[in-house]
Design a protein around this motif. Sequence first.
Motif, PDB file in Angstrom:
ATOM      1  N   LEU A  33       4.881  -2.583  16.402  1.00 42.12           N
ATOM      2  CA  LEU A  33       4.873  -1.927  15.094  1.00 42.12           C
ATOM      3  C   LEU A  33       3.829  -0.822  15.047  1.00 42.12           C
ATOM      4  CD1 LEU A  33       5.734  -1.621  12.174  1.00 42.12           C
ATOM      5  CD2 LEU A  33       4.194  -3.508  11.579  1.00 42.12           C
ATOM      6  N   LEU A  34       2.638  -1.076  15.566  1.00 40.39           N
ATOM      7  CA  LEU A  34       1.593  -0.058  15.541  1.00 40.39           C
ATOM      8  C   LEU A  34       1.977   1.133  16.408  1.00 40.39           C
ATOM      9  CD1 LEU A  34      -1.186   0.860  14.623  1.00 40.39           C
ATOM     10  CD2 LEU A  34      -2.188  -0.463  16.512  1.00 40.39           C
ATOM     11  N   ARG A  35       2.570   0.860  17.557  1.00 44.30           N
ATOM     12  CA  ARG A  35       2.980   1.943  18.463  1.00 44.30           C
ATOM     13  C   ARG A  35       4.070   2.800  17.836  1.00 44.30           C
ATOM     14  NH1 ARG A  35       4.987   1.411  24.821  1.00 44.30           N
ATOM     15  NH2 ARG A  35       5.706   3.569  25.027  1.00 44.30           N
ATOM     16  N   VAL A  36       5.151   2.162  17.397  1.00 41.36           N
ATOM     17  CA  VAL A  36       6.285   2.925  16.868  1.00 41.36           C
ATOM     18  C   VAL A  36       5.929   3.552  15.522  1.00 41.36           C
ATOM     19  CG1 VAL A  36       8.732   2.845  16.282  1.00 41.36           C
ATOM     20  CG2 VAL A  36       7.855   1.392  18.107  1.00 41.36           C
ATOM     21  N   GLY A  37       5.118   2.858  14.719  1.00 36.54           N
ATOM     22  CA  GLY A  37       4.684   3.434  13.452  1.00 36.54           C
ATOM     23  C   GLY A  37       3.857   4.691  13.657  1.00 36.54           C
ATOM     24  N   GLY A  92      18.201   3.600  18.575  1.00 36.49           N
ATOM     25  CA  GLY A  92      16.775   3.610  18.285  1.00 36.49           C
ATOM     26  C   GLY A  92      16.187   2.217  18.149  1.00 36.49           C
ATOM     27  N   ALA A  93      16.940   1.315  17.512  1.00 30.97           N
ATOM     28  CA  ALA A  93      16.453  -0.053  17.346  1.00 30.97           C
ATOM     29  C   ALA A  93      16.291  -0.748  18.699  1.00 30.97           C
ATOM     30  CB  ALA A  93      17.407  -0.839  16.450  1.00 30.97           C
ATOM     31  N   VAL A  94      17.213  -0.474  19.627  1.00 35.24           N
ATOM     32  CA  VAL A  94      17.124  -1.088  20.959  1.00 35.24           C
ATOM     33  C   VAL A  94      15.998  -0.470  21.773  1.00 35.24           C
ATOM     34  CG1 VAL A  94      18.326  -1.392  23.166  1.00 35.24           C
ATOM     35  CG2 VAL A  94      19.538  -1.781  21.019  1.00 35.24           C
ATOM     36  N   TRP A  95      15.936   0.875  21.817  1.00 36.61           N
ATOM     37  CA  TRP A  95      14.973   1.576  22.655  1.00 36.61           C
ATOM     38  C   TRP A  95      13.545   1.372  22.159  1.00 36.61           C
ATOM     39  CZ3 TRP A  95      13.484   2.558  26.998  1.00 36.61           C
ATOM     40  CH2 TRP A  95      13.633   3.696  27.787  1.00 36.61           C
ATOM     41  N   PHE A  96      13.346   1.603  20.851  1.00 37.35           N
ATOM     42  CA  PHE A  96      11.989   1.668  20.330  1.00 37.35           C
ATOM     43  C   PHE A  96      11.492   0.369  19.701  1.00 37.35           C
ATOM     44  CE2 PHE A  96      13.663   6.023  20.225  1.00 37.35           C
ATOM     45  CZ  PHE A  96      12.765   6.612  21.085  1.00 37.35           C
ATOM     46  N   ALA A  97      12.373  -0.581  19.473  1.00 36.58           N
ATOM     47  CA  ALA A  97      11.933  -1.870  18.941  1.00 36.58           C
ATOM     48  C   ALA A  97      12.129  -2.974  19.984  1.00 36.58           C
ATOM     49  CB  ALA A  97      12.683  -2.207  17.657  1.00 36.58           C
ATOM     50  N   ALA A  98      13.379  -3.224  20.379  1.00 39.87           N
ATOM     51  CA  ALA A  98      13.645  -4.328  21.307  1.00 39.87           C
ATOM     52  C   ALA A  98      12.966  -4.108  22.655  1.00 39.87           C
ATOM     53  CB  ALA A  98      15.156  -4.495  21.484  1.00 39.87           C
TER      54      ALA A  98
END
Length: 324
Positions: A46-50, A81-87
């Motif tokens: 969360l901190l990274r993507v945020g 985006g959800a797969v690349w940047f979250a999962a």
Amino acid sequence: MTAAPTRSSHPVLPWLAALAVMVMWASSFVVIRAAGADLSPGAMSLLRVGSAAIVLVPLVAAGRVRFPRTGRLRAAVIGWGAVWFAAYTLVLNASELFLDAATAAMLVNVAPLIVAVASGLLLGEGLSVRLISGVLVAFGGIALITAATSTGHVAAAGLVLGLLAAVLYAGSVLAQKPLLAHIDSTSMTVIGIGAGFLACLPFAPRLAGEVADAPASSLLAVVYTGVFPTALAFLLWGYALTRTPAGVLTSSSLLVPAISLVLAWLLLGETPPLLAAAGGLLCLTGAGFAILPNVLAAVRTAPLRSRSQPETVPERCDDPAVES
């Protein structure tokens, strides 16, 4: 329908962009390993993507982001985006709780082989003898890393998570390439990172609880991974991907484990177990044997193509079901 404007760039520029991306991505393995002592995988994601989402807001304000007009394309980009940047980031963070930075980098960078094999099977590019030989060598390397788990030097959970991260990485690259025919790389990156940020929001309470106890150095290091290895690197990656074949470009990530190894040794004082290092070397040797000739051929022929005809941008269609 009007013709798209012509654009051209020096054939070396996409490869310079890819090199910059590889250096930034390599540094992220080291930061994740170090910050993992103070932040949980979800909070770190969360901190990274945020952080990445925040630094990209000016692009939205400046009108540089074009949002897809069709629901199908919006759903495809948001899902990517959800797969690349979250999962992917979550799984990678979790893997480095069990693996040193260099071993994690070696496992994740099996992805070029996955991309090459999937391109051969799904896109009709075929499976050459060289590619099959490279796959076999790489799997021999994975077997050595697996053997290291039985000695207690590499945790089995780390092995599974590292390979899962490689699959998510490869799948994201394969999904991004066709979508770039319908949306520009900057818009796709910004929207994708926004989607990844929203997907990571359930970890907000955990991040809030951990920030108070985490040292400022760890927090700033993770913010660095958001600004550089995520926001800037993925903008450069999208630029390079629109100008080079996905399988060939992805093979440039073979540089990442070597850079990560050097950085981890200099900054963290850690090196992978000998058996795991040997396995990682086999993985990279197999991938390099299978793919690097294509990279060299692309670099040699790029100047000839650029002189014979200008690079053009295909007319973009906002519905991936319609050919451009």
